[in-house]
Design an enzyme around this catalytic site. Structure first.
Site, PDB file in Angstrom:
ATOM      1  N   SER A 131     -22.586  16.125 -12.945  1.00  0.00           N
ATOM      2  CA  SER A 131     -23.387  16.370 -11.722  1.00  0.00           C
ATOM      3  C   SER A 131     -23.238  17.575 -11.161  1.00  0.00           C
ATOM      4  CB  SER A 131     -23.054  15.099 -10.889  1.00  0.00           C
ATOM      5  OG  SER A 131     -21.958  15.526 -10.133  1.00  0.00           O
ATOM      6  N   LYS A 132     -24.192  17.888 -10.106  1.00  0.00           N
ATOM      7  CA  LYS A 132     -24.201  19.008  -9.449  1.00  0.00           C
ATOM      8  C   LYS A 132     -22.582  19.344  -9.018  1.00  0.00           C
ATOM      9  CE  LYS A 132     -28.620  19.349  -7.663  1.00  0.00           C
ATOM     10  NZ  LYS A 132     -29.460  18.045  -7.727  1.00  0.00           N
ATOM     11  N   ARG A 133     -22.026  18.546  -8.935  1.00  0.00           N
ATOM     12  CA  ARG A 133     -20.667  18.719  -8.233  1.00  0.00           C
ATOM     13  C   ARG A 133     -19.907  19.742  -9.151  1.00  0.00           C
ATOM     14  NH1 ARG A 133     -16.962  15.055  -8.739  1.00  0.00           N
ATOM     15  NH2 ARG A 133     -18.365  13.576 -10.007  1.00  0.00           N
ATOM     16  N   HIS A 134     -20.008  19.538 -10.638  1.00  0.00           N
ATOM     17  CA  HIS A 134     -19.402  20.344 -11.533  1.00  0.00           C
ATOM     18  C   HIS A 134     -19.861  21.702 -11.581  1.00  0.00           C
ATOM     19  CE1 HIS A 134     -18.804  15.951 -12.868  1.00  0.00           C
ATOM     20  NE2 HIS A 134     -17.523  16.652 -13.101  1.00  0.00           N
ATOM     21  N   GLY A 135     -21.042  21.973 -11.302  1.00  0.00           N
ATOM     22  CA  GLY A 135     -21.860  23.314 -11.362  1.00  0.00           C
ATOM     23  C   GLY A 135     -23.257  23.089 -11.619  1.00  0.00           C
TER      24      GLY A 135
END
Ligand code: GLU
Ligand code: ZN
Length: 523
Positions: free
Chosen positions: A267-271
């Site tokens: 998800s966006k949390r990862h990049g």
């Protein structure tokens, strides 16, 4: 006439047909592209057809900009489908919102056969049940099958008199649904545990995902459904739907999940996850494709680099892994570097140029290069090819060729252990060599010459080069010095050296000497 069964007409047993069926409710992201790519590769590997179908029946989340993003993304990636909304095909239209008549017809068919029924429950009632269950901590979920036993004639006349209703699938209770997944093997699901009598047709006459997806896969002659594992829980329902229509289901292959390094769903949390972001960051489409094609599949041991064409030749369902794929941003960066190194000067320049123009390398941000700037830009590519991870880095790395860089603090010129006076001497010596170095046809000749001169003057080669490098490029760490001198030419290089000499206090009594005297005194 509404077509009901094209399957046997158009699909010979040997030819496979698969599809990417995105809902345009968001930007194209890694997961979606992986699904599309695997479908594309599978079709190619088997000489079959790859279809694009837009599943745009969720009108509340639909946005035309997402459709545009889909086309732009695939154009950029260079992935093409054989049939789709833009290229047409035997089974057009390939956009579900243009096929609503067809879904209504099929829902009617199920009603006629008693495999579906009309539900007159209001949204309010459904919500009330949900709340009551929640309050009672009930484990039950979904519809309570309230309207399942209304007599069909009564339901038909209520519908005819205009009463709002949905159409629900009548799941045969007490049975078990079985199907086989290419990757996960045989799967069994008790019908009583399947989503209870899900809606097929909404009260506005639009189909739900389940109905439209199954009807279209059948009518479009889709032989293989390769999709993300998150759809696995819908598959028993789909198999029941196929059965209700009397159709043979396609073969299923649910693709391994894509996770971040922490084992959680990517998800966006990862990049970055949307392809747009990767594009803006300066990734090459070939690098992304190569890396994404390895997410959950293994090809040959000991080989990392594959073109789209090679992947299409090698792909097969046996090469898929059951285990989730871990998305490794560092590995993707490595791929990008590798693909950058494979580009010729002209190709690399063309790929980097838009980023450099945007960054303002040729004037104000967005300014296109003059022919002369363009030549210089292309000629500089050999200097940086080995040093780039992203296309956008070119501007920053060779900015010094397009204008005199600001000179750093004097200490930055000092070779290790040398002081201001020694550095000045070294740079004076370097200056004398500049015309010859700039005229050298290749690095080897320049290197031989400067080595010889360093020996002659009994100075270390590194010590001789450091102040010269900083004078020319503005930095201790830079692209190769000889190539830079050659591109700038003797005149412009000498100007740069003179600027640096002045800064270093070439004139006795210059402010710089005073500065050093002050410094030494402090020590
Ligand atoms: N429209 C669904 C999606 O957005 C398609 C799932 C499937 O491939 O059946 O992914
Ligand atoms: Zn109902």
């Amino acid at each position: 006439m509404v077509p009901t069964n094209h399957y046997s007409l158009y699909t010979s047993p040997m030819s496979i047909r698969d599809r990417y069926a995105p809902s345009p409710t968001g930007l194209q992201h890694i997961g979606g592209i992986r699904t599309a790519l695997f479908n594309c590769l599978f079709a190619r590997s088997r000489g079959g057809k790859f279809v694009l179908r837009l599943e745009d029946t969720d009108r509340s989340r639909f946005d035309q900009s997402y459709v545009q993003n889909l086309y732009d993304t695939f154009d950029w990636l260079g992935i093409r489908w054989d049939e789709g909304p833009d290229v047409g095909g035997t089974f057009a239209p390939y956009v579900q919102s243009q096929r609503t008549e067809l879904y209504r017809h099929h829902a009617d068919e199920l009603l006629r056969q008693g495999r579906a029924y009309r539900c007159f429950c209001s949204a309010g009632r459904i919500e009330k049940i949900r709340q009551e269950r929640e309050a009672a901590h009930s484990s039950e979920s979904g519809y309570d099958r309230h309207c399942r036993n209304i007599l069909p004639e009564e339901a038909a006349s209520r519908a005819a008199s205009g009463e709002a209703h949905t159409v629900r699938l009548k799941i045969p209770l007490g049975e078990t649904t079985r199907f086989s997944d290419h990757l996960l093997g045989d799967i069994e699901w008790k019908n009583d545990d399947v989503n209870p009598d899900p809606v097929l047709l909404k009260s506005d006459g639009f189909p739900t995902y389940h109905l439209a997806n199954v009807v279209d896969d059948h009518l479009m002659g889709i032989t293989h459904v390769l999709r993300a594992q998150e759809w696995l829980s819908s598959t028993p329902l789909h198999v029941i739907l196929y059965d209700s229509f009397g159709w043979t289901p396609p073969e299923f292959c649910h693709l391994p999940l894509v996770m971040g390094q922490d084992g959680k769903k990517l998800s966006k949390r990862h990049g970055a996850t949307s392809i747009d972001e990767f594009r803006k960051q300066g990734y090459l489409p070939e690098a992304l494709i190569n890396y994404i094609a390895l997410l959950g599949a293994s090809y040959e041991e000991g080989r990392d680099i594959y073109s789209l064409e090679e992947l299409g030749q090698r792909f097969s369902l046996d090469k898929l892994n059951k285990a989730p794929a871990i998305f490794d941003y560092k590995k993707l960066e490595w791929y990008n570097g590798q693909y950058i190194r494979m580009l010729g000067d002209g190709e690399l320049a063309a790929a980097c140029l838009p980023y450099a123009a945007e960054a303002g390398l040729f004037g104000e941000a967005g300014t296109e290069p003059s022919p002369e700037q363009q030549r210089l830009f292309a000629a500089a590519m050999p200097l940086i090819r080995e040093r780039l991870t992203f296309l956008h880095e070119a501007a920053e790395k060779i900015g010094y060729l397009f204008g005199e860089p600001p000179l750093p603090a004097p200490e930055e010129f000092f070779p290790k252990k040398a002081n201001a006076a020694e550095t000045l001497e070294l740079l004076r010596l370097g200056r004398q060599l500049v015309p010859h170095l700039a005229a050298a046809a290749e690095d080897a000749a320049a290197e031989a010459y400067i080595k010889e001169q360093a020996e002659k003057s009994a100075v270390k080669l590194g010590d001789l080069m450091m102040p010269l490098r900083v004078a020319i490029t503005g930095s201790r760490v830079s692209p190769p010095l000889f190539g830079s001198l050659r591109l700038l030419g003797a005149e412009s290089s000498l100007r740069r050296v003179d600027r640096a000499l002045e800064l270093l206090g070439d004139n006795t009594g210059s402010p710089l000497d005073k500065y050093y005297i002050m410094q030494y005194k402090q020590i």
